[in-house]
Design a protein around this motif. Structure first.
Motif, short mmCIF file in Angstrom:
data_model
loop_
_atom_site.label_atom_id
_atom_site.label_comp_id
_atom_site.label_asym_id
_atom_site.label_seq_id
_atom_site.Cartn_x
_atom_site.Cartn_y
_atom_site.Cartn_z
N VAL A 72 3.97 8.39 -2.74
CA VAL A 72 2.71 7.64 -3.32
C VAL A 72 2.03 7.34 -2.08
O VAL A 72 2.37 6.32 -1.30
CB VAL A 72 2.87 6.40 -4.25
CG1 VAL A 72 1.42 5.65 -4.74
CG2 VAL A 72 3.84 6.94 -5.43
N GLU A 73 0.70 7.70 -2.12
CA GLU A 73 -0.31 7.06 -1.07
C GLU A 73 -1.12 6.08 -1.62
O GLU A 73 -1.64 6.01 -2.73
CB GLU A 73 -1.60 8.31 -0.81
CG GLU A 73 -0.47 9.58 -0.20
CD GLU A 73 -1.50 10.82 0.13
OE1 GLU A 73 -1.15 11.61 1.15
OE2 GLU A 73 -2.63 10.90 -0.57
N LEU A 74 -1.13 4.90 -0.93
CA LEU A 74 -2.10 3.63 -1.14
C LEU A 74 -3.31 3.53 -0.32
O LEU A 74 -3.27 3.70 0.87
CB LEU A 74 -1.27 2.60 -1.26
CG LEU A 74 -0.01 2.43 -2.02
CD1 LEU A 74 0.68 1.09 -1.73
CD2 LEU A 74 -0.13 2.87 -3.55
N TRP A 75 -4.46 3.20 -0.95
CA TRP A 75 -5.68 2.81 -0.36
C TRP A 75 -5.71 1.35 -0.81
O TRP A 75 -5.95 1.16 -1.89
CB TRP A 75 -6.77 3.79 -0.82
CG TRP A 75 -6.91 5.19 -0.01
CD1 TRP A 75 -7.50 5.27 1.05
CD2 TRP A 75 -6.14 6.41 -0.31
NE1 TRP A 75 -7.60 6.78 1.49
CE2 TRP A 75 -6.47 7.20 0.52
CE3 TRP A 75 -5.21 6.66 -1.14
CZ2 TRP A 75 -6.01 8.44 0.60
CZ3 TRP A 75 -4.70 7.74 -1.17
CH2 TRP A 75 -5.14 8.87 -0.39
N ASP A 117 -3.62 4.05 3.70
CA ASP A 117 -3.20 3.00 4.30
C ASP A 117 -1.72 2.87 4.44
O ASP A 117 -1.15 2.15 5.35
CB ASP A 117 -3.84 1.79 3.79
CG ASP A 117 -5.27 1.67 3.81
OD1 ASP A 117 -5.76 1.53 5.08
OD2 ASP A 117 -5.87 1.69 2.96
N GLU A 118 -1.17 3.17 3.39
CA GLU A 118 0.50 3.37 3.39
C GLU A 118 0.80 4.44 2.57
O GLU A 118 0.20 4.94 1.66
CB GLU A 118 0.78 1.92 2.64
CG GLU A 118 0.51 0.77 3.36
CD GLU A 118 1.55 -0.38 2.57
OE1 GLU A 118 0.50 -0.89 1.77
OE2 GLU A 118 2.62 -0.64 2.60
N PRO A 153 9.48 13.49 8.20
CA PRO A 153 8.14 13.21 8.88
C PRO A 153 6.92 14.21 8.16
O PRO A 153 5.74 13.65 8.13
CB PRO A 153 8.26 13.22 10.23
CG PRO A 153 9.74 12.92 10.31
CD PRO A 153 10.46 13.88 9.13
N ALA A 154 7.28 15.39 8.20
CA ALA A 154 5.99 16.33 7.95
C ALA A 154 5.87 16.29 6.38
O ALA A 154 4.89 17.06 6.03
CB ALA A 154 6.34 17.98 8.38
N GLY A 155 6.44 15.42 5.48
CA GLY A 155 6.49 15.57 4.11
C GLY A 155 4.98 15.18 3.38
O GLY A 155 4.59 15.72 2.71
N ALA A 156 4.41 14.30 4.17
CA ALA A 156 2.98 13.75 3.63
C ALA A 156 2.02 14.88 4.18
O ALA A 156 1.17 15.16 3.17
CB ALA A 156 2.55 12.72 4.79
N ALA A 179 1.54 11.86 -3.92
CA ALA A 179 1.60 13.02 -2.90
C ALA A 179 2.63 13.67 -3.31
O ALA A 179 3.73 13.61 -2.71
CB ALA A 179 1.71 12.17 -1.69
N GLY A 180 2.50 14.66 -4.21
CA GLY A 180 3.38 15.58 -4.85
C GLY A 180 3.81 14.97 -6.23
O GLY A 180 3.54 13.84 -6.55
#
Length: 623
Positions: A60-63, A74-75, A266-269, A101-102
């Motif tokens: 999960v991408e957090l802003w 941001d995270e 690491p490349a997952g994002a 994110a996916g």
């Protein structure tokens, strides 16, 4: 189900300090939600947050700011990550914005149930850590995988070529792996997945009692245990395979990796962003997601990832942006047939060596049906529109460079074959060597990858010894040096063009060396490895150049990320005083090493025939 929720929560703070009965109450009140890639899970800037969310699977991408600028999250939270507590506890619209994110699964926990947790010592410690430790990326949720062997989890599911498809399906079902690996007598492997069975047998009404060898994928793409995980992930994405058998250097099967194994790598994002790029439904959305590429690269570099992994991820993302731009632009022109062309990536992106300053070079090869000049002009106009979309995505497209909208770089298959043949015969005419070098790096990313004829022509290069010698001379003409005569005359001694004076010499050596041994490798590291031990490139020299290339790329990327942080445009001209003393020293040593290899190759070329160039290095010869 309640028990499994409680068991999961017990493994992560702040729930790991709770008594069993409290966990059971929280689990009973919780519900499960599944989200598609790119979807909004929570928007604490707009909605009143009454629930806490915990990541069960995926990322999960957090802003933490409401404007959601394209500068990356941001995270990034993995399994066990908790979000929404600040808005829930304060009752204020203070975020975050959470995007999937996916594919993502989360637990939603009602505020009235979970608020008492934050009154406990464990809850206070959790909040203190979150509020006092500034983390751009939650590194605890992302593992630092290096080689593919580190991704192996279970023993592989193995069958035989003689077993029936029905027997294979039963074994796949028993092991819940979704695949079966079939060893073959010659040391290679076949693979059959449950998806293959559905598509190749069930959907076609074929006999379930036929042998596996008749329907399996053979030969399977394999990876050696020491292969960087990022390279295997690129293969999975670009070739569309669902599992890759992993073997040791002796060829023994060790396990299998599937796309899901890379989620926390690491490349997952970056791969999650690739998926979001592929789903962009408009040019504006594509531009927004494309501009986030540079920040993914910066984050990978800050985590200490090797430069070849960072550049590979950037190249995969660039490919995704180009494909999506073509998918959006071409259908808007009904007079054009998207299937009548093959789009080739050229230059650094084709070699999977993109950096933040790289331009997107391209060429197109048309089917023979595309012959009308007006029709070709319409295609080129569409390609120019694609170039404009790429610029909106933050990618460099040189108006005077190699681009598919230019007549020089958009021809039919037969025209490419003819002009490539002319370059072989007369490499000094019509910029022959320059264009040949560009196309030797070409990699199809759209259309039929086997349709272009250029690579076929270049396989005949060794039959043109004069051209081979001219190509070598051209390759060695770009000398590795710390200062050029232009720098001296302009008194510009405080800068260094790392691309022109250090990297291009290595790239040129690698390209020519691969040609000399007839290797199909495209990347610089792969080309050097393929030619290592040949008469013109000793194993020691090849290994030295691989190390030098990695050092130079790392310095280049680090400098460009610092420029990004200062709001500057990425460049290849480095101001030496902005480099650390160590980097300045490494740069000087790297240039000396490349220069020494160039001198050796130049000397060797004067007393060896073209035929001898690809022969193994003579024992005892010094590099």
């Amino acid at each position: 189900m309640t028990t499994s929720i409680a068991e999961f929560l017990a493994g992560y703070p702040p729930f790991d300090a709770l008594a069993d009965e409290k966990l059971a109450r929280i689990a009973e009140a919780s519900r499960i939600e599944d989200h598609e890639s790119g979807s909004t899970i929570m928007n604490g800037f707009v909605d009143q947050i009454e629930e806490l969310a915990v990541v069960v699977s995926g990322q999960v991408e957090l802003w933490n700011t409401p404007d959601h600028k394209p500068d990356g999250p941001d995270e990034i939270l993995g399994p066990g990550g908790v979000f929404g507590y600040s808005a829930m506890l304060t009752g204020s619209a203070i975020g975050p914005l959470a995007l999937a994110a996916g594919p993502v699964r989360v637990y939603r926990i009602p505020g009235h149930t979970v608020r008492p947790v934050f009154s406990s010592l464990a809850g206070a410690e959790f909040l203190a850590r979150k509020l006092t430790v500034a983390q751009r990326i939650d590194s605890s949720s992302i593992n630092s995988y290096g080689t593919v062997s580190e991704l192996l989890r279970t023993a592989p599911v193995v069958g035989s070529a003689d077993m029936t498809v029905q027997q294979a399906a039963q074994k796949i079902s028993e092991h819940h792996g979704g695949y079966i690996v079939i060893p073959v007598d010659d040391g290679r492997f076949g693979v059959l997945t449950d998806r293959d069975i559905r598509a190749r047998v069930v959907a076609t009404g074929s006999d379930l009692n036929q042998p596996v060898r008749d329907v399996m994928t053979f030969p399977a793409i394999t990876a050696v245990t020491t292969t960087p995980a990022s390279e295997v992930l690129v293969d999975i994405l670009e070739r569309g395979v669902t599992c890759v058998p992993v073997i040791d250097p002796r060829g023994t099967l060790c396990g299998v990796v599937v796309p899901e194994d890379f989620v926390n790598a690491p490349a997952g994002a970056g791969m999650s962003l690739r998926d979001q790029i592929a789903r962009a439904d408009s040019i504006d959305t594509l531009a927004d997601r494309g501009r986030r590429m540079r920040y993914v690269a910066a984050d990978l570099l800050r985590r200490g990832r090797p430069s070849f992994e960072v550049t590979a991820v950037l190249s995969v993302l660039t490919d995704a942006v180009v494909r999506r731009a073509l998918e959006i632009v071409l259908p808007s022109r009904p007079d054009l047939d998207p299937s009548a062309l093959t789009w080739l990536s050229l230059g650094s992106n084709a070699r999977r060596e993109s950096v933040l300053s790289s331009d997107v070079d391209s060429a197109v090869s048309f089917d023979e049906s595309v012959s009308d000049p007006e029709q070709i002009a319409a295609y080129r106009a569409a390609f120019a529109e694609v170039g404009e979309v790429l610029r909106q995505c933050g990618l460099g497209v040189d108006l005077n460079g190699a681009t598919a909208d230019m007549p020089l770089f958009s021809r039919t298959h037969s025209q490419w074959r003819a002009v490539a043949g002319q370059w072989l015969e007369s490499p000094l005419d019509n910029k022959g060597m320059i264009l040949a070098s560009l196309l030797l790096d070409g990699r199809p990313i759209w259309g039929d990858p086997g349709a272009t004829a250029v690579s076929e022509v270049f396989r005949e290069l060794r039959q043109h010894p004069g051209t081979m010698r001219l190509l070598l001379a051209e390759s060695l003409s770009y000398k590795a040096k710390l200062r050029s005569m232009r720098d001296v005359l302009s008194r510009r001694g405080g800068t260094f063009d790392i691309k022109s004076h250090a990297l291009i010499p290595v790239i040129n050596i690698a390209r020519w060396a691969a040609l000399s041994v007839q290797s199909p490798e495209v990347g610089t590291r792969g080309r050097l490895a393929a030619a290592a031990g040949s008469a013109m490139l000793s194993e020691d020299n090849a290994n030295t150049l691989v190390e030098v290339f990695e050092v130079l790329q790392k310095i280049r990327l680090t400098y460009q990320v610092a420029q990004l942080d200062h709001g500057e445009s990425a460049t290849d001209v480095l101001t030496m005083q902005r480099l650390s003393p160590l980097d300045r020293s490494l740069l000087g040593q790297a240039v000396r090493e490349v220069s020494a290899v160039q001198r050796r190759m130049d000397n060797m070329s004067h007393y060896m025939s073209v035929k001898q160039w690809s022969e193994p290095e003579v024992s005892g010869r010094q590099g």
